[in-house]
Design an enzyme around this catalytic site. Structure first.
Site, PDB file in Angstrom:
ATOM      1  N   HIS A 183       0.859  -1.192   0.000  1.00  0.00           N
ATOM      2  CA  HIS A 183       0.000   0.000   0.000  1.00  0.00           C
ATOM      3  C   HIS A 183       0.888   1.232   0.000  1.00  0.00           C
ATOM      4  O   HIS A 183       1.843   1.294   0.762  1.00  0.00           O
ATOM      5  CB  HIS A 183      -0.885  -0.029   1.259  1.00  0.00           C
ATOM      6  CG  HIS A 183      -1.907   1.052   1.295  1.00  0.00           C
ATOM      7  ND1 HIS A 183      -1.610   2.358   1.626  1.00  0.00           N
ATOM      8  CD2 HIS A 183      -3.220   1.032   1.027  1.00  0.00           C
ATOM      9  CE1 HIS A 183      -2.709   3.080   1.568  1.00  0.00           C
ATOM     10  NE2 HIS A 183      -3.707   2.305   1.202  1.00  0.00           N
TER      11      HIS A 183
ATOM     12  N   CYS B  74      -3.582   2.536  -4.566  1.00  0.00           N
ATOM     13  CA  CYS B  74      -4.530   3.339  -3.791  1.00  0.00           C
ATOM     14  C   CYS B  74      -4.595   4.744  -4.395  1.00  0.00           C
ATOM     15  O   CYS B  74      -3.671   5.542  -4.228  1.00  0.00           O
ATOM     16  CB  CYS B  74      -4.117   3.404  -2.325  1.00  0.00           C
ATOM     17  SG  CYS B  74      -5.198   4.470  -1.353  1.00  0.00           S
TER      18      CYS B  74
ATOM     19  N   HIS C 266      -7.492   0.294  -4.243  1.00  0.00           N
ATOM     20  CA  HIS C 266      -8.325   1.132  -3.366  1.00  0.00           C
ATOM     21  C   HIS C 266      -8.772   2.327  -4.181  1.00  0.00           C
ATOM     22  O   HIS C 266      -7.917   3.042  -4.725  1.00  0.00           O
ATOM     23  CB  HIS C 266      -7.514   1.687  -2.192  1.00  0.00           C
ATOM     24  CG  HIS C 266      -7.147   0.682  -1.159  1.00  0.00           C
ATOM     25  ND1 HIS C 266      -6.403   1.009  -0.046  1.00  0.00           N
ATOM     26  CD2 HIS C 266      -7.439  -0.632  -1.026  1.00  0.00           C
ATOM     27  CE1 HIS C 266      -6.241  -0.062   0.712  1.00  0.00           C
ATOM     28  NE2 HIS C 266      -6.850  -1.079   0.135  1.00  0.00           N
TER      29      HIS C 266
ATOM     30  N   ASP D   4     -12.560   2.977  -0.932  1.00  0.00           N
ATOM     31  CA  ASP D   4     -11.752   3.290   0.246  1.00  0.00           C
ATOM     32  C   ASP D   4     -12.360   4.517   0.929  1.00  0.00           C
ATOM     33  O   ASP D   4     -12.629   5.518   0.270  1.00  0.00           O
ATOM     34  CB  ASP D   4     -10.322   3.573  -0.195  1.00  0.00           C
ATOM     35  CG  ASP D   4      -9.350   3.555   0.968  1.00  0.00           C
ATOM     36  OD1 ASP D   4      -9.680   2.956   2.004  1.00  0.00           O
ATOM     37  OD2 ASP D   4      -8.262   4.130   0.835  1.00  0.00           O
ATOM     38  N   HIS D   5     -12.567   4.421   2.174  1.00  0.00           N
ATOM     39  CA  HIS D   5     -13.139   5.510   2.986  1.00  0.00           C
ATOM     40  C   HIS D   5     -14.454   6.017   2.378  1.00  0.00           C
ATOM     41  O   HIS D   5     -14.836   5.634   1.282  1.00  0.00           O
ATOM     42  CB  HIS D   5     -12.179   6.690   3.137  1.00  0.00           C
ATOM     43  CG  HIS D   5     -10.845   6.300   3.690  1.00  0.00           C
ATOM     44  ND1 HIS D   5      -9.834   7.174   3.864  1.00  0.00           N
ATOM     45  CD2 HIS D   5     -10.366   5.109   4.120  1.00  0.00           C
ATOM     46  CE1 HIS D   5      -8.782   6.546   4.370  1.00  0.00           C
ATOM     47  NE2 HIS D   5      -9.079   5.289   4.528  1.00  0.00           N
TER      48      HIS D   5
ATOM     49  N   TYR E  43     -14.542   4.790   7.775  1.00  0.00           N
ATOM     50  CA  TYR E  43     -15.126   3.476   7.462  1.00  0.00           C
ATOM     51  C   TYR E  43     -16.574   3.301   7.929  1.00  0.00           C
ATOM     52  O   TYR E  43     -16.980   2.213   8.304  1.00  0.00           O
ATOM     53  CB  TYR E  43     -14.231   2.361   8.034  1.00  0.00           C
ATOM     54  CG  TYR E  43     -12.941   2.235   7.250  1.00  0.00           C
ATOM     55  CD1 TYR E  43     -12.893   1.468   6.090  1.00  0.00           C
ATOM     56  CD2 TYR E  43     -11.789   2.912   7.639  1.00  0.00           C
ATOM     57  CE1 TYR E  43     -11.721   1.370   5.350  1.00  0.00           C
ATOM     58  CE2 TYR E  43     -10.618   2.815   6.902  1.00  0.00           C
ATOM     59  CZ  TYR E  43     -10.594   2.035   5.761  1.00  0.00           C
ATOM     60  OH  TYR E  43      -9.439   1.939   5.020  1.00  0.00           O
TER      61      TYR E  43
HETATM   62  C1  DNO Z   1      -6.407   3.356   5.583  1.00  0.00           C
HETATM   63  C2  DNO Z   1      -5.811   2.229   4.884  1.00  0.00           C
HETATM   64  C3  DNO Z   1      -4.438   1.858   5.363  1.00  0.00           C
HETATM   65  C4  DNO Z   1      -4.048   0.521   4.785  1.00  0.00           C
HETATM   66  C5  DNO Z   1      -2.692   0.053   5.224  1.00  0.00           C
HETATM   67  C6  DNO Z   1      -2.273  -1.140   4.417  1.00  0.00           C
HETATM   68  O1  DNO Z   1      -7.565   3.539   5.497  1.00  0.00           O
HETATM   69  O2  DNO Z   1      -5.860   2.394   3.522  1.00  0.00           O
HETATM   70  O3  DNO Z   1      -4.444   1.778   6.741  1.00  0.00           O
HETATM   71  O4  DNO Z   1      -4.931  -0.450   5.180  1.00  0.00           O
HETATM   72  O5  DNO Z   1      -1.773   1.048   5.130  1.00  0.00           O
HETATM   73  O6  DNO Z   1      -1.199  -1.742   5.034  1.00  0.00           O
END
Ligand code: DNO
Length: 389
Positions: free
Chosen positions: A234, A272, A299, A346-347, A363
């Site tokens: 990530h 991401c 992501h 994501d989020h 989340y």
């Molecule tokens: C936050 C996430 C990160 C991710 C880690 C992966 O929302 O995208 O915490 O899970 O960095 O190791």
């Protein structure tokens, strides 16, 4: 062929239930054994128990996020050799249970970092926010890191001093909590503990950290390839140095350096868009094209920057990243594969009925549901118009 629509679930204590996730329309789960301390081996029994729980609820466990890297490995000191062996054992155990994608990050000390988890959007919903002045307040006035001032532009140092002079104790506590916040259900740190951890990086610059990461990958990627697991790093979030720490998974070149650190194709990326998009120099569609089938997990999220480099998390299809262009590139890669690349929204904003609930920052259910719905619509539109379905 389509991407697989997944959803991050923090395990049985997550306020968002597996039933909620079905209702959001997700097809699979991203989770981790958050209760296992970083560095310990994940046993077959524990992994299998989680798989069974998900299966009972009509879900598959598609991606591990994360199998975290112990700080000894990142600093290549202390018990790093033992922790690397543990990592290999966990990979083997995961493979025995049929798992095949493992996400991790190589951010020193802190995982993702924000300065506000309740930044008000015009429509009243709440978003996550990163502000340089607030980070400088934390760094210079609360953490009191040696030499911190010199790592910020003079205007930010001045703004931080003026703002901090008016800070209430509540604002101080909130800022500390927000910056130190990590992953729900995992160890929480104190400012003192952070100070100690930062000291371990005094002599580690970008090059040294890259070497440590390459060493780690050279150890574990052969095992991952042997057992059929794809590793997906990530990116740094945010994608630039903070708190005087080197960040090495932030740019186009960084990502190319990661995948070329070992010959194994198992060594890949969790792409991401939210993390990478906060750096204006990153051309995300071009990065996707360059990384090609080394993207093992995705992501999707968007950010909106201002001139100072502060950013908030925007609507999934809003913000600075052209989500259409990025998803089209991702789908181009997908057409070459015979298995679906998983993505997750994501989020999301805290909104509607989630406004007053206790949620894991970023989340809550409804904001992510909105994101997933928009993203899957965009994906369908692209797939149809390109004749890929
Ligand atoms: C936050 C996430 C990160 C991710 C880690 C992966 O929302 O995208 O915490 O899970 O960095 O190791």
């Amino acid at each position: 062929m389509r991407l697989k629509q997944t959803w991050r679930w923090f395990g049985p204590n997550d306020p968002v239930s597996l039933q909620d996730i079905h209702q959001a329309g997700a097809q699979g789960i991203v989770t981790a054994l958050h209760h296992v301390p970083h560095g310990e081996v994940w046993t077959v029994d524990e992994i299998q128990e989680r798989i069974d729980l998900l299966k009972k609820n009509d879900f598959t466990w598609d991606v591990i996020e994360s199998l975290s890297i112990h700080e000894d490995i990142k600093t290549r000191s202390g018990d790093y050799a033992k922790y690397i062996e543990n990592y290999k054992t966990s990979l083997r155990n995961l493979a025995k249970c049929g798992m095949n994608i493992v996400t991790y990050n190589f951010m020193p000390v802190n995982d993702w970092t924000r300065t506000d988890i309740a930044y008000r959007m015009k429509d009243g919903s709440k978003a996550l926010y990163f502000n340089w002045t607030d980070l400088a307040i934390f760094d210079i006035h609360l953490l009191k890191r040696k030499g911190a001032e010199a790592t910020y532009p003079a205007e930010i140092v001045a703004k931080a001093a003026a703002k901090f002079a008016k800070f209430t104790s509540k604002e101080t506590d909130e800022l500390i909590d927000t910056v130190l916040f990590g992953i729900p259900g995992e160890e929480r740190r104190s400012v003192d503990a952070m100070r100690k951890q930062l000291e371990r990086y005094t002599d580690i610059d970008h090059k040294a950290l890259k070497d440590n990461m390459a060493y780690f990958l050279q150890q574990v990627a052969p095992v991952a390839s042997e057992v059929g697991i794809k590793l997906a790093v990530h990116p740094d979030d945010p994608p630039f140095d903070i708190l005087g720490l080197p960040r090495i998974v932030s740019t186009h070149q960084d990502l190319l350096d990661v995948v070329s650190a070992t010959p194994e194709l198992s060594n890949g990326i969790c792409f991401c868009t939210g993390s990478l998009g906060a750096n204006p120099n990153n051309d995300l569609a071009a990065m996707v094209k360059a990384l090609d089938t080394r993207i093992h997990f995705i992501h999707l999220r968007n950010t909106k920057r201002d001139e100072e480099g502060n950013f908030y998390e925007a609507d999934h299809l809003g913000g600075d990243t052209d989500m259409y262009a990025v998803i089209k590139e991702l789908l181009t890669i997908q057409q070459k594969l015979d298995t679906s690349i998983p993505f997750r929204p994501d989020h999301g904003h805290q909104m509607l009925d989630d406004m007053d609930k206790v949620t894991n920052p970023g989340y809550s259910a409804i904001g992510r549901l909105r994101g997933l719905a928009e993203l899957r619509g965009l994906e369908l539109g692209i797939v149809r118009s390109e004749g890929w379905e």
